[in-house]
Design a protein around this motif. Structure first.
Motif, PDB file in Angstrom:
ATOM      1  N   GLY A 144      52.915  34.610  57.047  1.00 12.58           N
ATOM      2  CA  GLY A 144      52.108  35.817  56.873  1.00 12.58           C
ATOM      3  C   GLY A 144      52.108  36.197  55.404  1.00 12.58           C
ATOM      4  N   PRO A 145      51.311  37.210  55.027  1.00  9.53           N
ATOM      5  CA  PRO A 145      51.244  37.547  53.597  1.00  9.53           C
ATOM      6  C   PRO A 145      52.543  38.125  53.058  1.00  9.53           C
ATOM      7  N   TYR A 146      53.425  38.584  53.962  1.00 11.51           N
ATOM      8  CA  TYR A 146      54.657  39.192  53.467  1.00 11.51           C
ATOM      9  C   TYR A 146      55.898  38.414  53.899  1.00 11.51           C
ATOM     10  N   PRO A 194      45.832  47.420  41.322  1.00 14.29           N
ATOM     11  CA  PRO A 194      44.726  46.844  40.556  1.00 14.29           C
ATOM     12  C   PRO A 194      43.926  45.835  41.369  1.00 14.29           C
ATOM     13  N   THR A 195      42.808  45.418  40.832  1.00 10.07           N
ATOM     14  CA  THR A 195      41.947  44.478  41.539  1.00 10.07           C
ATOM     15  C   THR A 195      42.680  43.185  41.903  1.00 10.07           C
ATOM     16  N   GLY A 196      42.457  42.727  43.105  1.00 16.06           N
ATOM     17  CA  GLY A 196      43.025  41.451  43.530  1.00 16.06           C
ATOM     18  C   GLY A 196      44.508  41.458  43.826  1.00 16.06           C
ATOM     19  N   ALA A 197      45.135  42.642  43.812  1.00 15.10           N
ATOM     20  CA  ALA A 197      46.594  42.687  44.010  1.00 15.10           C
ATOM     21  C   ALA A 197      46.974  42.521  45.477  1.00 15.10           C
ATOM     22  N   GLY A 198      46.029  42.842  46.377  1.00 18.24           N
ATOM     23  CA  GLY A 198      46.332  42.667  47.794  1.00 18.24           C
ATOM     24  C   GLY A 198      46.215  43.942  48.614  1.00 18.24           C
ATOM     25  N   LYS A 199      45.361  44.868  48.206  1.00 22.29           N
ATOM     26  CA  LYS A 199      45.211  46.116  48.971  1.00 22.29           C
ATOM     27  C   LYS A 199      44.519  45.837  50.303  1.00 22.29           C
ATOM     28  N   ASP A 200      43.447  45.056  50.230  1.00 20.89           N
ATOM     29  CA  ASP A 200      42.721  44.691  51.453  1.00 20.89           C
ATOM     30  C   ASP A 200      43.657  43.952  52.422  1.00 20.89           C
ATOM     31  N   THR A 201      44.428  43.041  51.850  1.00 19.77           N
ATOM     32  CA  THR A 201      45.388  42.275  52.655  1.00 19.77           C
ATOM     33  C   THR A 201      46.369  43.224  53.336  1.00 19.77           C
ATOM     34  N   ALA A 202      46.843  44.223  52.572  1.00 19.55           N
ATOM     35  CA  ALA A 202      47.811  45.178  53.127  1.00 19.55           C
ATOM     36  C   ALA A 202      47.164  46.008  54.240  1.00 19.55           C
ATOM     37  N   VAL A 256      46.560  38.388  42.440  1.00 17.49           N
ATOM     38  CA  VAL A 256      46.741  37.301  43.416  1.00 17.49           C
ATOM     39  C   VAL A 256      45.429  36.533  43.621  1.00 17.49           C
ATOM     40  N   ARG A 257      44.302  37.238  43.514  1.00 23.43           N
ATOM     41  CA  ARG A 257      43.016  36.563  43.697  1.00 23.43           C
ATOM     42  C   ARG A 257      42.847  35.476  42.615  1.00 23.43           C
ATOM     43  N   GLU A 258      43.244  35.812  41.404  1.00 20.71           N
ATOM     44  CA  GLU A 258      43.114  34.856  40.300  1.00 20.71           C
ATOM     45  C   GLU A 258      44.081  33.677  40.489  1.00 20.71           C
TER      46      GLU A 258
HETATM   47  N1  LIG Z   1      50.584  38.620  49.905  1.00 22.21           N
HETATM   48  C1  LIG Z   1      49.558  37.777  49.858  1.00 22.21           C
HETATM   49  N2  LIG Z   1      49.664  36.568  50.406  1.00 22.21           N
HETATM   50  C2  LIG Z   1      48.644  35.704  50.382  1.00 22.21           C
HETATM   51  N3  LIG Z   1      47.458  35.960  49.815  1.00 22.21           N
HETATM   52  C3  LIG Z   1      47.294  37.160  49.265  1.00 22.21           C
HETATM   53  C4  LIG Z   1      48.326  38.129  49.251  1.00 22.21           C
HETATM   54  N4  LIG Z   1      47.869  39.222  48.612  1.00 22.21           N
HETATM   55  C5  LIG Z   1      46.613  38.954  48.249  1.00 22.21           C
HETATM   56  N5  LIG Z   1      46.265  37.723  48.634  1.00 22.21           N
HETATM   57  C6  LIG Z   1      44.975  37.039  48.421  1.00 22.21           C
HETATM   58  O1  LIG Z   1      44.465  37.488  47.161  1.00 22.21           O
HETATM   59  C7  LIG Z   1      43.090  37.756  47.248  1.00 22.21           C
HETATM   60  C8  LIG Z   1      42.820  39.204  46.848  1.00 22.21           C
HETATM   61  O2  LIG Z   1      43.470  40.061  47.767  1.00 22.21           O
HETATM   62  P1  LIG Z   1      42.819  41.423  48.286  1.00 22.21           P
HETATM   63  O3  LIG Z   1      41.362  41.264  48.563  1.00 22.21           O
HETATM   64  O4  LIG Z   1      43.696  41.929  49.381  1.00 22.21           O
HETATM   65  O5  LIG Z   1      42.993  42.315  46.973  1.00 22.21           O
HETATM   66  P2  LIG Z   1      42.451  43.776  46.676  1.00 22.21           P
HETATM   67  O6  LIG Z   1      43.560  44.501  45.979  1.00 22.21           O
HETATM   68  O7  LIG Z   1      41.912  44.417  47.907  1.00 22.21           O
HETATM   69  O8  LIG Z   1      41.284  43.450  45.659  1.00 22.21           O
HETATM   70  P3  LIG Z   1      40.038  44.382  45.214  1.00 22.21           P
HETATM   71  O9  LIG Z   1      40.593  45.673  44.710  1.00 22.21           O
HETATM   72  O10 LIG Z   1      39.388  43.616  44.109  1.00 22.21           O
HETATM   73  O11 LIG Z   1      39.180  44.545  46.435  1.00 22.21           O
HETATM   74  C9  LIG Z   1      42.672  37.455  48.670  1.00 22.21           C
HETATM   75  O12 LIG Z   1      42.137  36.147  48.693  1.00 22.21           O
HETATM   76  C10 LIG Z   1      43.963  37.491  49.460  1.00 22.21           C
HETATM   77  O13 LIG Z   1      43.926  36.606  50.544  1.00 22.21           O
END
Ligand SMILES: Nc1ncnc2c1ncn2[C@@H]1O[C@H](COP(=O)(O)OP(=O)(O)OP(=O)(O)O)[C@@H](O)[C@H]1O
Length: 455
Positions: A143-145, A177-185, A364-366
């Motif tokens: 899982g992501p965590y 910040p962008t791509g850090a994983g907020k959507d994932t959380a 994380v996206r990068e």
């Molecule tokens: N803990 C994690 N484990 C695996 N992949 C992760 C994890 N966190 C983030 N990612 C991956 O990184 C990418 C960006 O994550 P996410 O969309 O959750 O970021 P975000 O903070 O919502 O970005 P934004 O603000 O740009 O919408 C996704 O492809 C996601 O699958």
């Protein structure tokens, strides 16, 4: 103490040889061995090189890879295959991911105290084979965590907050910040909340102000030109589930007032309608900027901020999560390679240094995109030993063509028709090339049905 009593009888049979330079580590391991009542020998590297065979079943070392290499060569030269299992102590967790030809049974980050040393040794020795030096982690279902890549303190803190919040039906703001994983959380919270309803995503940044009410509250037929049918709003769709307000920091003030009312009364009236409907949902909102700061700048309503921020979790930037970078990267390399049936590239110390020294503004996206390029051999992100470019121009062009096909198919979720349009080639020509590069199975269904669905 119970733990020690439990493992001691079993470990008493264990024979350990310590070849440890660090005095501090040596004394910790000695103490650990004492607790284990294991049989312990201490040898210097020179002593070991003078021996004809490795002395004990478990050899604990803190030597560099070069010295270890010499040691292994020495025993190979004696015509004996060393049967001893080597456990290497390392300073930094990411050194574990450096692949090499030395048969190390496992790597342990310097344990902080003798009890911790007993614990890791016991676990390792019992769970043989724990981890081979060369193979990356099998991680398809992590899982992501997973503990594998939540090693840094700031991320551990965030995950412990998420764990606490997952089954509490309270509104939550995710800051990061962008791509850090907020959507994932947000998705993780929903998936672990035990609710039966849907996860409904509203991208506040992409929602035009004029469409806000129609999208979020719903529409009755005839409400405006073109509204031919009744359409439920996101609020209704989220009933018994989660309403995820992504990028709430981009929501115009006029929409914020409407949203506040709907959240306050947990319901709304569809555009063009007269009946108030109720909906039960949890709100999770994401923001890149602290809502307090936006309130101070008069860009966010204070009452909405208070309404939403019942709980807040900060998802840290990747640059704050140094210890997580290499495990996450290895996880992505594995996943991408498995997805496209490509080889998992090797990492060496230079690669890990580069990965750890980058600023990662895309977080994380990068990192994920970086791993994709790495696996596909596009624009070498790091110097990868042993992965020299194919010799001739023809082979290089073919490798490039394959990588472009894979990337395009991936971008269109395996939809062959969209991929062929994007590449500007006929569908049959794309199928021909996919067959040629053995990509047909790798991207799942490419049937015309699938192609139609993608339109
Ligand atoms: N803990 C994690 N484990 C695996 N992949 C992760 C994890 N966190 C983030 N990612 C991956 O990184 C990418 C960006 O994550 P996410 O969309 O959750 O970021 P975000 O903070 O919502 O970005 P934004 O603000 O740009 O919408 C996704 O492809 C996601 O699958």
């Amino acid at each position: 103490m119970n733990f020690i009593h439990f493992i001691v009888p079993w470990l008493q049979m264990t024979e350990l040889t310590l070849c440890i330079e660090s005095p501090e580590l040596k004394s910790r391991l000695r103490a650990a061995a004492l607790l284990m009542q294991a049989s312990v020998h201490e040898l210097s590297l020179i002593d070991l090189l003078g021996k004809r065979s490795l002395p004990a079943h478990w050899l604990l070392v803190d030597q560099g890879l070069e010295q270890l290499g010499d040691l292994i060569e020495h025993f190979k030269a004696q015509g004996r295959k060393p049967e001893t299992q080597i456990i290497r102590f390392i300073e930094k967790p990411w050194q574990e991911y450096v692949y090499h030809d030395i048969p190390i049974f496992a790597s342990i980050v310097h344990p902080a105290n003798p009890l911790a040393a007993v614990h890791v040794l016991e676990k390792l020795i019992r769970t043989k084979p724990f981890r081979s030096g060369k193979k990356p982690l099998p991680n398809s279902n992590l899982g992501p965590y997973s503990d594998e890549f939540v090693r840094s303190q700031p991320m551990r803190h965030a995950v412990s907050q998420l764990q606490r919040l997952k089954q509490l039906p309270i509104d939550t703001v995710l800051l990061g910040p962008t791509g850090a994983g907020k959507d994932t959380a947000a998705r993780w919270l929903h998936a672990h909340s035990g609710v039966k309803g849907e996860f409904v995503h509203v991208n506040c940044a992409a929602l035009p102000e004029q469409l806000f009410e129609a999208e979020v509250f719903g529409v009755m037929a005839g409400a405006f030109t073109g509204a031919q049918k009744d359409r439920p709003g996101k609020l209704e769709l989220a009933h018994n589930g989660t309403l995820y307000l992504d990028e709430i920091d981009s929501l115009p003030l006029s929409c914020q007032a409407k949203l506040l009312n709907a959240l306050q009364y947990r319901g709304a009236i569809r555009l063009g309608g007269h009946v108030f409907y109720n909906s039960v949902f949890r709100v999770i909102a994401s923001t890149k900027t602290k809502l307090e700061t936006l309130v101070e700048q008069n860009r966010f309503r204070e009452d909405l901020h208070f309404r939403l921020s019942v709980s807040q979790v900060r998802i840290p930037a990747l640059a704050e999560r140094l210890e997580d970078i290499i495990p996450l990267y290895c996880h992505f390399l594995n996943d991408v390679a498995a997805q496209f049936k490509l080889e998992v590239p090797k990492l060496d110390l230079e690669d890990t240094d580069e990965l750890l020294s980058r600023p990662w503004p895309g977080n994380v996206r990068e990192l994920h995109a970086f791993a994709q390029r790495h696996v596909m051999g596009l624009g070498e992100p790091c110097t990868v030993p042993g992965s020299e470019a194919p010799a001739g121009l023809k082979q290089r062009l073919l490798a490039f063509e394959k990588a472009v096909l894979i990337q395009t198919l991936h971008a269109h979720r395996g939809c062959a028709r969209l991929a062929s349009e994007s590449l500007g080639i006929p569908l049959h020509s794309l199928y021909y090339r996919m067959k040629r590069f053995d990509l047909l199975e790798k991207n799942g269904n490419h049937s015309d049905d699938k192609a139609t669905q993608c339109s």
